[in-house]
Design a protein around this motif. Structure first.
Motif, mmCIF file in Angstrom:
data_model
loop_
_atom_site.group_PDB
_atom_site.id
_atom_site.type_symbol
_atom_site.label_atom_id
_atom_site.label_comp_id
_atom_site.label_asym_id
_atom_site.label_seq_id
_atom_site.Cartn_x
_atom_site.Cartn_y
_atom_site.Cartn_z
ATOM 1 N N ARG A 197 -6.114 8.747 -0.630
ATOM 2 C CA ARG A 197 -4.732 8.420 -0.253
ATOM 3 C C ARG A 197 -4.700 7.192 0.643
ATOM 4 N NH1 ARG A 197 -1.501 13.872 1.070
ATOM 5 N NH2 ARG A 197 -2.476 13.494 3.050
ATOM 6 N N GLU A 198 -5.615 7.131 1.588
ATOM 7 C CA GLU A 198 -5.683 5.958 2.459
ATOM 8 C C GLU A 198 -6.057 4.720 1.651
ATOM 9 O OE1 GLU A 198 -5.804 3.202 5.496
ATOM 10 O OE2 GLU A 198 -4.771 5.122 5.346
ATOM 11 N N LEU A 199 -6.994 4.848 0.731
ATOM 12 C CA LEU A 199 -7.379 3.722 -0.125
ATOM 13 C C LEU A 199 -6.184 3.288 -0.968
ATOM 14 C CD1 LEU A 199 -9.460 1.757 -1.265
ATOM 15 C CD2 LEU A 199 -10.157 3.565 -2.858
ATOM 16 N N SER A 200 -5.456 4.230 -1.546
ATOM 17 C CA SER A 200 -4.278 3.895 -2.340
ATOM 18 C C SER A 200 -3.240 3.163 -1.499
ATOM 19 C CB SER A 200 -3.661 5.163 -2.935
ATOM 20 O OG SER A 200 -2.477 4.845 -3.633
ATOM 21 N N ARG A 201 -3.017 3.624 -0.283
ATOM 22 C CA ARG A 201 -2.062 2.952 0.605
ATOM 23 C C ARG A 201 -2.487 1.520 0.881
ATOM 24 N NH1 ARG A 201 -1.725 1.158 5.141
ATOM 25 N NH2 ARG A 201 -3.642 2.018 5.939
ATOM 26 N N ARG A 202 -3.765 1.322 1.162
ATOM 27 C CA ARG A 202 -4.278 -0.033 1.429
ATOM 28 C C ARG A 202 -4.157 -0.926 0.196
ATOM 29 N NH1 ARG A 202 -9.856 1.436 3.010
ATOM 30 N NH2 ARG A 202 -10.295 -0.692 2.373
ATOM 31 N N LEU A 203 -4.470 -0.380 -0.977
ATOM 32 C CA LEU A 203 -4.379 -1.166 -2.211
ATOM 33 C C LEU A 203 -2.925 -1.460 -2.571
ATOM 34 C CD1 LEU A 203 -7.168 0.545 -4.338
ATOM 35 C CD2 LEU A 203 -7.314 -1.589 -3.021
ATOM 36 N N THR A 204 -2.025 -0.523 -2.293
ATOM 37 C CA THR A 204 -0.599 -0.752 -2.525
ATOM 38 C C THR A 204 -0.102 -1.889 -1.636
ATOM 39 O OG1 THR A 204 -0.253 1.557 -3.167
ATOM 40 C CG2 THR A 204 1.698 0.321 -2.464
ATOM 41 N N ASP A 205 -0.458 -1.858 -0.354
ATOM 42 C CA ASP A 205 -0.074 -2.932 0.571
ATOM 43 C C ASP A 205 -0.647 -4.269 0.116
ATOM 44 O OD1 ASP A 205 1.265 -1.071 2.120
ATOM 45 O OD2 ASP A 205 -0.295 -0.951 3.666
ATOM 46 N N LEU A 206 -1.886 -4.263 -0.351
ATOM 47 C CA LEU A 206 -2.545 -5.476 -0.814
ATOM 48 C C LEU A 206 -1.827 -6.033 -2.045
ATOM 49 C CD1 LEU A 206 -6.032 -6.497 -0.811
ATOM 50 C CD2 LEU A 206 -5.249 -5.989 -3.105
ATOM 51 N N ALA A 207 -1.467 -5.177 -2.996
ATOM 52 C CA ALA A 207 -0.750 -5.628 -4.192
ATOM 53 C C ALA A 207 0.610 -6.206 -3.802
ATOM 54 C CB ALA A 207 -0.586 -4.480 -5.188
ATOM 55 N N ARG A 208 1.322 -5.541 -2.897
ATOM 56 C CA ARG A 208 2.637 -6.028 -2.450
ATOM 57 C C ARG A 208 2.531 -7.397 -1.786
ATOM 58 N NH1 ARG A 208 4.293 -0.324 -0.169
ATOM 59 N NH2 ARG A 208 5.536 0.408 -1.928
ATOM 60 N N ALA A 209 1.439 -7.647 -1.085
ATOM 61 C CA ALA A 209 1.264 -8.893 -0.346
ATOM 62 C C ALA A 209 0.803 -10.045 -1.224
ATOM 63 C CB ALA A 209 0.266 -8.677 0.796
ATOM 64 N N THR A 210 0.503 -9.786 -2.489
ATOM 65 C CA THR A 210 0.029 -10.836 -3.382
ATOM 66 C C THR A 210 1.180 -11.749 -3.774
ATOM 67 O OG1 THR A 210 -1.676 -9.364 -4.260
ATOM 68 C CG2 THR A 210 -1.137 -11.300 -5.582
ATOM 69 N N ASP A 211 0.962 -13.048 -3.651
ATOM 70 C CA ASP A 211 1.967 -14.028 -4.021
ATOM 71 C C ASP A 211 2.357 -13.828 -5.477
ATOM 72 O OD1 ASP A 211 3.615 -16.305 -3.723
ATOM 73 O OD2 ASP A 211 2.066 -17.569 -4.630
ATOM 74 N N GLY A 212 3.649 -13.685 -5.732
ATOM 75 C CA GLY A 212 4.142 -13.493 -7.089
ATOM 76 C C GLY A 212 4.506 -12.057 -7.401
ATOM 77 N N VAL A 213 4.053 -11.098 -6.599
ATOM 78 C CA VAL A 213 4.401 -9.695 -6.827
ATOM 79 C C VAL A 213 5.708 -9.409 -6.095
ATOM 80 C CG1 VAL A 213 3.746 -7.289 -6.394
ATOM 81 C CG2 VAL A 213 2.028 -8.937 -7.167
ATOM 82 N N SER A 214 6.692 -8.899 -6.848
ATOM 83 C CA SER A 214 7.974 -8.582 -6.218
ATOM 84 C C SER A 214 8.156 -7.088 -5.985
ATOM 85 C CB SER A 214 9.136 -9.118 -7.071
ATOM 86 O OG SER A 214 9.097 -8.576 -8.372
ATOM 87 N N HIS A 215 7.353 -6.258 -6.672
ATOM 88 C CA HIS A 215 7.466 -4.810 -6.501
ATOM 89 C C HIS A 215 6.203 -4.151 -7.033
ATOM 90 C CE1 HIS A 215 9.695 -1.097 -5.884
ATOM 91 N NE2 HIS A 215 9.226 -0.668 -7.040
ATOM 92 N N VAL A 216 5.834 -3.022 -6.442
ATOM 93 C CA VAL A 216 4.723 -2.212 -6.941
ATOM 94 C C VAL A 216 5.305 -0.864 -7.346
ATOM 95 C CG1 VAL A 216 2.490 -1.161 -6.432
ATOM 96 C CG2 VAL A 216 3.075 -3.380 -5.436
ATOM 97 N N PHE A 217 5.042 -0.463 -8.597
ATOM 98 C CA PHE A 217 5.554 0.788 -9.131
ATOM 99 C C PHE A 217 4.493 1.868 -9.064
ATOM 100 C CE2 PHE A 217 7.782 -2.570 -11.475
ATOM 101 C CZ PHE A 217 9.096 -2.218 -11.245
ATOM 102 N N PRO A 218 4.903 3.124 -9.086
ATOM 103 C CA PRO A 218 3.914 4.206 -9.201
ATOM 104 C C PRO A 218 3.175 4.070 -10.524
ATOM 105 C CG PRO A 218 6.083 5.086 -8.628
ATOM 106 C CD PRO A 218 6.270 3.640 -8.971
#
Length: 123
Positions: free
Chosen positions: A5-26
């Motif tokens: 769960r902690e890894l998923s949270r970190r990876l979700t934050d990382l994906a959101r912070a990527t230039d060009g990403v406007s949203h992360v879906f489940p």
């Protein structure tokens, strides 16, 4: 790897912070997303864990689903999300993932085309 769960949270934050990403879906199925929404309301699951870390059958699979904006080509954005995820999980102790999948669920062009326009074209 650390707690999934902690890894998923970190990876979700990382994906959101990527230039060009406007949203992360489940990245889970609709049924699992509904169950997770209820679990999040009951504080059983962290709502910031959109990237799926799945362990089963001796394999580790990581899946992210994102929306991208029109600021750069979707392929570049997806490649960067995958590379960023790979760099984080490679630094974790334990088995390496067998697959890292990044899927573009929606492309949002910031120059006049909206998500509603795309959805209307698909109907």
């Amino acid at each position: 790897m650390s707690d999934d769960r902690e890894l998923s949270r970190r990876l979700t934050d990382l994906a959101r912070a990527t230039d060009g990403v406007s949203h992360v879906f489940p990245a889970q199925s609709l049924v699992q997303v509904a169950a997770d929404a209820v679990a999040a309301q009951l504080e059983i699951r962290d709502p910031g864990t959109m990237v799926d870390v799945h362990r089963g059958g001796g394999a580790v699979r990581i899946t992210a689903e994102v929306a991208v904006d029109g600021a750069r080509p979707a392929t570049e954005t997806v490649r960067e999300v995958g590379e960023r995820i790979r760099s984080v999980v490679d630094a974790e102790p334990g088995p390496r993932p067998d697959t890292i999948t990044v899927v573009v669920r929606l492309v949002e062009d910031t120059v006049g085309i909206t998500a509603d326009d795309v959805a209307a074209d698909l109907v």
